[in-house]
Scaffold this active site. Structure first.
Site, PDB file in Angstrom:
ATOM      1  N   ARG A  76       0.835  -1.214   0.000  1.00  0.00           N
ATOM      2  CA  ARG A  76       0.000   0.000   0.000  1.00  0.00           C
ATOM      3  C   ARG A  76       0.866   1.260   0.000  1.00  0.00           C
ATOM      4  O   ARG A  76       0.659   2.181  -0.785  1.00  0.00           O
ATOM      5  CB  ARG A  76      -0.923   0.001   1.230  1.00  0.00           C
ATOM      6  CG  ARG A  76      -2.085  -0.976   1.151  1.00  0.00           C
ATOM      7  CD  ARG A  76      -2.854  -1.012   2.464  1.00  0.00           C
ATOM      8  NE  ARG A  76      -2.066  -1.704   3.473  1.00  0.00           N
ATOM      9  CZ  ARG A  76      -2.335  -2.916   3.965  1.00  0.00           C
ATOM     10  NH1 ARG A  76      -3.409  -3.554   3.564  1.00  0.00           N
ATOM     11  NH2 ARG A  76      -1.560  -3.484   4.863  1.00  0.00           N
TER      12      ARG A  76
ATOM     13  N   THR B  10       7.310  -0.071  10.771  1.00  0.00           N
ATOM     14  CA  THR B  10       7.209   0.009  12.226  1.00  0.00           C
ATOM     15  C   THR B  10       7.955  -1.157  12.881  1.00  0.00           C
ATOM     16  O   THR B  10       8.519  -2.010  12.197  1.00  0.00           O
ATOM     17  CB  THR B  10       5.721  -0.048  12.613  1.00  0.00           C
ATOM     18  OG1 THR B  10       5.105  -1.072  11.828  1.00  0.00           O
ATOM     19  CG2 THR B  10       5.039   1.266  12.329  1.00  0.00           C
TER      20      THR B  10
ATOM     21  N   HIS C 270      -6.999   2.520  12.584  1.00  0.00           N
ATOM     22  CA  HIS C 270      -6.392   2.186  11.293  1.00  0.00           C
ATOM     23  C   HIS C 270      -7.255   1.220  10.490  1.00  0.00           C
ATOM     24  O   HIS C 270      -8.157   0.579  11.017  1.00  0.00           O
ATOM     25  CB  HIS C 270      -5.012   1.547  11.500  1.00  0.00           C
ATOM     26  CG  HIS C 270      -3.942   2.555  11.819  1.00  0.00           C
ATOM     27  ND1 HIS C 270      -3.752   3.047  13.085  1.00  0.00           N
ATOM     28  CD2 HIS C 270      -3.006   3.155  11.025  1.00  0.00           C
ATOM     29  CE1 HIS C 270      -2.741   3.914  13.068  1.00  0.00           C
ATOM     30  NE2 HIS C 270      -2.279   3.999  11.833  1.00  0.00           N
TER      31      HIS C 270
ATOM     32  N   LYS D  43      -3.736  -3.607   8.680  1.00  0.00           N
ATOM     33  CA  LYS D  43      -2.492  -3.254   9.374  1.00  0.00           C
ATOM     34  C   LYS D  43      -1.967  -4.431  10.194  1.00  0.00           C
ATOM     35  O   LYS D  43      -2.714  -5.064  10.949  1.00  0.00           O
ATOM     36  CB  LYS D  43      -2.735  -2.040  10.279  1.00  0.00           C
ATOM     37  CG  LYS D  43      -1.491  -1.555  10.991  1.00  0.00           C
ATOM     38  CD  LYS D  43      -1.681  -0.156  11.558  1.00  0.00           C
ATOM     39  CE  LYS D  43      -0.457   0.309  12.348  1.00  0.00           C
ATOM     40  NZ  LYS D  43       0.788   0.241  11.573  1.00  0.00           N
TER      41      LYS D  43
HETATM   42  N1  LIG Z   1       5.971   5.854   8.617  1.00  0.00           N
HETATM   43  C1  LIG Z   1       4.808   6.067   8.005  1.00  0.00           C
HETATM   44  O1  LIG Z   1       4.396   7.211   7.795  1.00  0.00           O
HETATM   45  C2  LIG Z   1       3.987   4.907   7.574  1.00  0.00           C
HETATM   46  C3  LIG Z   1       4.421   3.657   7.881  1.00  0.00           C
HETATM   47  N2  LIG Z   1       3.690   2.578   7.492  1.00  0.00           N
HETATM   48  C4  LIG Z   1       4.287   1.290   7.809  1.00  0.00           C
HETATM   49  O2  LIG Z   1       4.866   0.792   6.623  1.00  0.00           O
HETATM   50  C5  LIG Z   1       4.828  -0.638   6.635  1.00  0.00           C
HETATM   51  C6  LIG Z   1       4.134  -1.131   5.364  1.00  0.00           C
HETATM   52  O3  LIG Z   1       2.792  -0.733   5.401  1.00  0.00           O
HETATM   53  P1  LIG Z   1       1.810  -1.083   4.187  1.00  0.00           P
HETATM   54  O4  LIG Z   1       2.376  -0.572   2.923  1.00  0.00           O
HETATM   55  O5  LIG Z   1       0.471  -0.668   4.613  1.00  0.00           O
HETATM   56  O6  LIG Z   1       1.906  -2.684   4.210  1.00  0.00           O
HETATM   57  P2  LIG Z   1       1.596  -3.690   2.995  1.00  0.00           P
HETATM   58  O7  LIG Z   1       1.386  -5.019   3.615  1.00  0.00           O
HETATM   59  O8  LIG Z   1       0.546  -3.128   2.105  1.00  0.00           O
HETATM   60  O9  LIG Z   1       2.957  -3.683   2.161  1.00  0.00           O
HETATM   61  C7  LIG Z   1       4.142  -4.272   2.581  1.00  0.00           C
HETATM   62  C8  LIG Z   1       4.811  -4.845   1.348  1.00  0.00           C
HETATM   63  O10 LIG Z   1       6.109  -5.259   1.695  1.00  0.00           O
HETATM   64  C9  LIG Z   1       6.344  -6.497   1.042  1.00  0.00           C
HETATM   65  N3  LIG Z   1       7.421  -7.177   1.743  1.00  0.00           N
HETATM   66  C10 LIG Z   1       7.348  -7.914   2.878  1.00  0.00           C
HETATM   67  N4  LIG Z   1       8.574  -8.347   3.185  1.00  0.00           N
HETATM   68  C11 LIG Z   1       9.422  -7.873   2.237  1.00  0.00           C
HETATM   69  C12 LIG Z   1      10.824  -7.994   2.013  1.00  0.00           C
HETATM   70  N5  LIG Z   1      11.599  -8.704   2.815  1.00  0.00           N
HETATM   71  N6  LIG Z   1      11.357  -7.341   0.946  1.00  0.00           N
HETATM   72  C13 LIG Z   1      10.599  -6.631   0.115  1.00  0.00           C
HETATM   73  N7  LIG Z   1       9.258  -6.497   0.257  1.00  0.00           N
HETATM   74  C14 LIG Z   1       8.690  -7.111   1.326  1.00  0.00           C
HETATM   75  C15 LIG Z   1       5.009  -7.224   1.056  1.00  0.00           C
HETATM   76  O11 LIG Z   1       4.960  -8.241   0.082  1.00  0.00           O
HETATM   77  C16 LIG Z   1       4.068  -6.059   0.759  1.00  0.00           C
HETATM   78  O12 LIG Z   1       3.911  -5.865  -0.632  1.00  0.00           O
HETATM   79  C17 LIG Z   1       4.101  -1.029   7.937  1.00  0.00           C
HETATM   80  O13 LIG Z   1       5.054  -1.277   8.935  1.00  0.00           O
HETATM   81  C18 LIG Z   1       3.317   0.232   8.268  1.00  0.00           C
HETATM   82  O14 LIG Z   1       3.020   0.360   9.616  1.00  0.00           O
HETATM   83  C19 LIG Z   1       2.527   2.694   6.811  1.00  0.00           C
HETATM   84  C20 LIG Z   1       2.027   3.926   6.512  1.00  0.00           C
HETATM   85  C21 LIG Z   1       2.720   5.149   6.882  1.00  0.00           C
HETATM   86  O1  LIG Z   2       0.206   0.807   8.850  1.00  0.00           O
HETATM   87  C1  LIG Z   2      -0.187   1.978   8.638  1.00  0.00           C
HETATM   88  O2  LIG Z   2      -1.111   2.237   7.868  1.00  0.00           O
HETATM   89  C2  LIG Z   2       0.502   3.072   9.322  1.00  0.00           C
HETATM   90  N1  LIG Z   2       1.554   2.792  10.022  1.00  0.00           N
HETATM   91  C3  LIG Z   2       2.347   3.719  10.759  1.00  0.00           C
HETATM   92  C4  LIG Z   2       2.221   3.446  12.236  1.00  0.00           C
HETATM   93  O3  LIG Z   2       2.140   2.285  12.639  1.00  0.00           O
HETATM   94  O4  LIG Z   2       2.239   4.401  13.019  1.00  0.00           O
HETATM   95  C5  LIG Z   2       2.044   5.160  10.382  1.00  0.00           C
HETATM   96  C6  LIG Z   2       0.597   5.431  10.138  1.00  0.00           C
HETATM   97  O5  LIG Z   2      -0.085   5.341  11.343  1.00  0.00           O
HETATM   98  C7  LIG Z   2       0.030   4.452   9.135  1.00  0.00           C
END
Ligand SMILES: NC(=O)C1=CN([C@@H]2O[C@H](COP(=O)(O)OP(=O)(O)OC[C@H]3O[C@@H](n4cnc5c(N)ncnc54)[C@H](O)[C@@H]3O)[C@@H](O)[C@H]2O)C=CC1
Ligand SMILES: O=C(O)C1=N[C@H](C(=O)O)C[C@H](O)C1
Length: 256
Positions: A14, A80, A135, A139
């Site tokens: 995502r 995270t 969320h 997640k």
């Molecule tokens: N810091 C921020 O502002 C934000 C952080 N996040 C965090 O980002 C992370 C990902 O969130 P989403 O995109 O929603 O998850 P998601 O599940 O949609 O995407 C994660 C992707 O990583 C891939 N993946 C898993 N292991 C992998 C590896 N070893 N190498 C390459 N690809 C791999 C998966 O196949 C998947 O396509 C979570 O920890 C989330 O909490 C999400 C939104 C905002």
């Molecule tokens: O997984 C998410 O979507 C998000 N992950 C981050 C978190 O765990 O704080 C940032 C944001 O909340 C979205």
């Protein structure tokens, strides 16, 4: 002017898919690699990536970042799950890679960073504080990294101000009813179809409450922060925790 060579790890997720779009749309950046779960990390070095954006899963992130550090690739990490233990290991890896920078940002949303700062500033004025994070149901982790970081900052501010533990007379409760205790702050996690990423910090004292709320309506909201990190990390060797270090927060300084 040559473009900064950027890779995205977790590119089909995502957040990763949104980051790919954002990098492609930026005139000063070139997307040189977009890695999914089954791609070899060596793709990063083969593509000559200078900065990697890491958006995967808490279990996968440390090894991805370690690879980047070993190969002198700066990393901008949104994933995270970075416990103190994992951070300590990363600091050790960075000590052997002078000049390489890693940014770990619990939240790239500008409003979320401000929420954390305002919560830190408000913490000492209120007897009670709780956090509700809300969320999407896809997640993986709970509570959110943002909620954990917010609670830690509030806990530190309360301790610095000499505040005692919060009063709570609960003597009978179902497991989980009072949330998770993070640094003395109860944190409650809601997972609901239709939501993206939201957080409320609720403060209370005699006769008043004060609520800070931040809403990310879509994942585009995180991209200005991701791009800021990508552009700045090359000039920030070592470990940077939180996007606020790359933002101009003059006037929002913490006193005391
Ligand atoms: N810091 C921020 O502002 C934000 C952080 N996040 C965090 O980002 C992370 C990902 O969130 P989403 O995109 O929603 O998850 P998601 O599940 O949609 O995407 C994660 C992707 O990583 C891939 N993946 C898993 N292991 C992998 C590896 N070893 N190498 C390459 N690809 C791999 C998966 O196949 C998947 O396509 C979570 O920890 C989330 O909490 C999400 C939104 C905002
Ligand atoms: O997984 C998410 O979507 C998000 N992950 C981050 C978190 O765990 O704080 C940032 C944001 O909340 C979205």
């Amino acid at each position: 002017m040559s473009k900064l060579r950027v890779a995205v790890i977790g590119a089909r997720g995502r957040m990763g898919a949104e980051a790919v779009k954002a990098v492609n749309a930026a005139d000063d950046l070139e997307l040189v690699a977009a890695l999914g779960r089954d791609d070899k990390r060596e793709t990063l070095t083969e593509a000559g990536a200078e900065v990697a954006v890491e958006l995967t899963h808490p279990d996968a992130s440390p090894a991805n970042v370690a690879f980047c550090v070993r190969h002198g690739i700066h990393a901008v990490v949104g994933t995270t799950g970075w416990s103190e233990e994992r951070l300590a290991t990363l600091r050790g890896q960075l000590a052997d890679a002078p000049g390489t920078g890693v940014l770990i940002a619990p939240n790239f949303g500008i409003g979320a960073v401000l929420t954390m700062r305002f919560a830190q500033q408000a913490a000492r004025f209120f007897e009670s504080v709780e956090i509700v994070e809300l969320h999407h149901p896809g997640k993986a982790d709970a509570p959110s990294g943002t909620a954990v970081r917010t609670a830690q900052l509030i806990g530190e501010a309360r301790a610095a101000a000499g505040l005692p533990a919060q009063p709570d007379a609960t003597s009978s409760a179902l497991d989980g009813a009072r949330g998770a205790d993070v640094a003395g702050v109860p944190v409650h996690a809601v997972r609901l179809r239709g939501l993206v990423a939201h957080q409320e910090v609720l403060f209370g004292d005699e006769g008043e409450t004060f609520t800070l709320r931040h809403d990310s309506m879509n994942r585009g909201s995180f991209m200005p922060g991701v791009l800021l990190g990508v552009r700045r990390i090359g000039g920030a060797p070592g470990l940077t925790l939180g996007l606020e270090h790359f933002m101009d927060l003059r006037g929002l300084d913490l006193d005391g």
